[in-house]
Design a protein around this motif. Structure first.
Motif, mmCIF file in Angstrom:
data_model
loop_
_atom_site.group_PDB
_atom_site.id
_atom_site.type_symbol
_atom_site.label_atom_id
_atom_site.label_comp_id
_atom_site.label_asym_id
_atom_site.label_seq_id
_atom_site.Cartn_x
_atom_site.Cartn_y
_atom_site.Cartn_z
ATOM 1 N N GLN A 79 53.624 4.088 39.246
ATOM 2 C CA GLN A 79 52.381 4.252 39.994
ATOM 3 C C GLN A 79 52.630 5.020 41.289
ATOM 4 O OE1 GLN A 79 49.295 3.005 38.650
ATOM 5 N NE2 GLN A 79 50.792 3.043 37.000
ATOM 6 N N LYS A 99 45.217 0.057 31.034
ATOM 7 C CA LYS A 99 44.242 0.294 29.970
ATOM 8 C C LYS A 99 44.798 1.296 28.960
ATOM 9 C CE LYS A 99 40.046 -0.016 28.178
ATOM 10 N NZ LYS A 99 39.507 -1.275 27.607
ATOM 11 N N THR A 100 45.563 2.278 29.459
ATOM 12 C CA THR A 100 46.069 3.340 28.592
ATOM 13 C C THR A 100 47.310 2.919 27.818
ATOM 14 O OG1 THR A 100 45.233 4.990 30.153
ATOM 15 C CG2 THR A 100 46.876 5.730 28.557
ATOM 16 N N LEU A 101 48.270 2.309 28.517
ATOM 17 C CA LEU A 101 49.552 1.963 27.887
ATOM 18 C C LEU A 101 49.618 0.516 27.426
ATOM 19 C CD1 LEU A 101 52.065 3.765 30.308
ATOM 20 C CD2 LEU A 101 51.197 4.570 28.100
ATOM 21 N N LYS A 126 44.226 2.895 39.847
ATOM 22 C CA LYS A 126 45.222 3.628 39.074
ATOM 23 C C LYS A 126 46.067 2.680 38.231
ATOM 24 C CE LYS A 126 45.139 7.050 42.703
ATOM 25 N NZ LYS A 126 45.798 7.582 43.910
ATOM 26 N N VAL A 140 43.941 1.774 35.241
ATOM 27 C CA VAL A 140 43.862 2.852 34.252
ATOM 28 C C VAL A 140 45.164 2.910 33.438
ATOM 29 C CG1 VAL A 140 43.759 5.353 33.965
ATOM 30 C CG2 VAL A 140 42.184 4.207 35.536
ATOM 31 N N THR A 141 46.302 2.747 34.107
ATOM 32 C CA THR A 141 47.590 2.760 33.401
ATOM 33 C C THR A 141 47.681 1.616 32.411
ATOM 34 O OG1 THR A 141 48.675 3.791 35.310
ATOM 35 C CG2 THR A 141 50.094 2.699 33.699
#
Length: 263
Positions: free
Chosen positions: A97, A156-158, A150, A153-154
């Protein structure tokens, strides 16, 4: 409680027990899960037991090591963390991050009440009612960016498993690099890595030589190595944070250090 002595450099539960017995209350104990220099993790279960016996609050600085929670293989190294009253996490390390993306987690939500402090120059009531944004309650440092978005979002994505794989890759890489150092007759390994940090130095080198090779590689733009003082000597420090680092990269780094060490 009966406690065992800690490894050298870690918070010693036996010494902690003696100190808390001698000191007047209230007590706040700060333990570390991943030191900056070596990545060492204090014996958290034993420390938590000592704190419970003395009625002490336990804070754990998990700025570096907290990312192990994402990994199924390495999370056991943080056993005892769940006993803490508060924990700090710095996800710009094992979380990939921005540097400001830190977290404070507390067991009791009432401990966050101080964040609701009102200051007229920051969040005047009539301005807030008029729709103007205030600066409090958005981050721990008031005017710092709300990087929690942020982090969200990370995740949620990974997902936890995706971040866990990245953590495992860099920790595995550190163990691989430590093995290369250990097997090389021209180098000395400080200790087996706990996280993704490895301390090493050219064998039989003076501290001035260790410092010189680091500066040479840095100013030439060939390698960025840290430095740490442990056991009274200066060590080169490799902190692996790039999951794409390959075995060839690690071997090449050793070759660079060896070729630039004063004879």
């Amino acid at each position: 409680p009966a406690v065992m002595p800690a490894p050298a450099g870690a918070l010693d539960p036996a010494a902690l027990d003696e100190a808390l017995t001698a000191l007047p209350r209230p007590h706040l104990v700060a333990a570390t899960a991943g030191t900056t220099d070596t990545g060492m993790i204090d014996p958290l279960p034993e420390i938590a037991d000592v704190c419970a016996a003395h009625g002490a609050r336990l804070h754990v600085d998990a700025a570096y090591g907290g990312g192990l929670l994402f990994s199924d293989r390495y999370r056991d190294l943080l056993a005892g963390l769940d006993a803490a009253d508060s924990v700090t996490l710095d996800l710009h390390k094992l979380g990939w991050q921005p540097v400001a993306a830190g977290l404070l987690a507390v067991r009791d939500a009432a401990d966050l009440a101080v964040l609701h402090h009102r200051a007229d120059y920051l969040n005047a009531g009539d301005d807030t009612e008029a729709g103007l944004p205030d600066l409090l309650g958005r981050s721990l440092h008031t005017s710092r960016r709300p990087d929690a978005l942020k982090i969200a979002v990370t995740l949620k994505t990974l997902g936890r498993s995706g971040l866990g794989r990245l953590v495992e890759q860099v920790c595995d890489g550190a163990r691989e690099f430590a093995a290369l150092v250990h097997e090389h007759p021209g180098f000395e390994l400080h200790d087996r890595p706990t996280l993704s940090t490895v301390l090493f130095r050219p064998a039989h080198a003076a501290d001035d030589d260790v410092a010189a090779v680091r500066r040479t590689l840095l100013t030439d733009g060939r390698a960025v190595l840290g430095r740490a003082r442990a056991d009274g000597r200066l060590w080169l420090k490799v902190t692996l944070l790039n999951p794409r680092t390959r075995t060839d990269d690690l071997a090449a780094l050793l070759t660079l250090v060896e070729g630039n060490t004063p004879r």
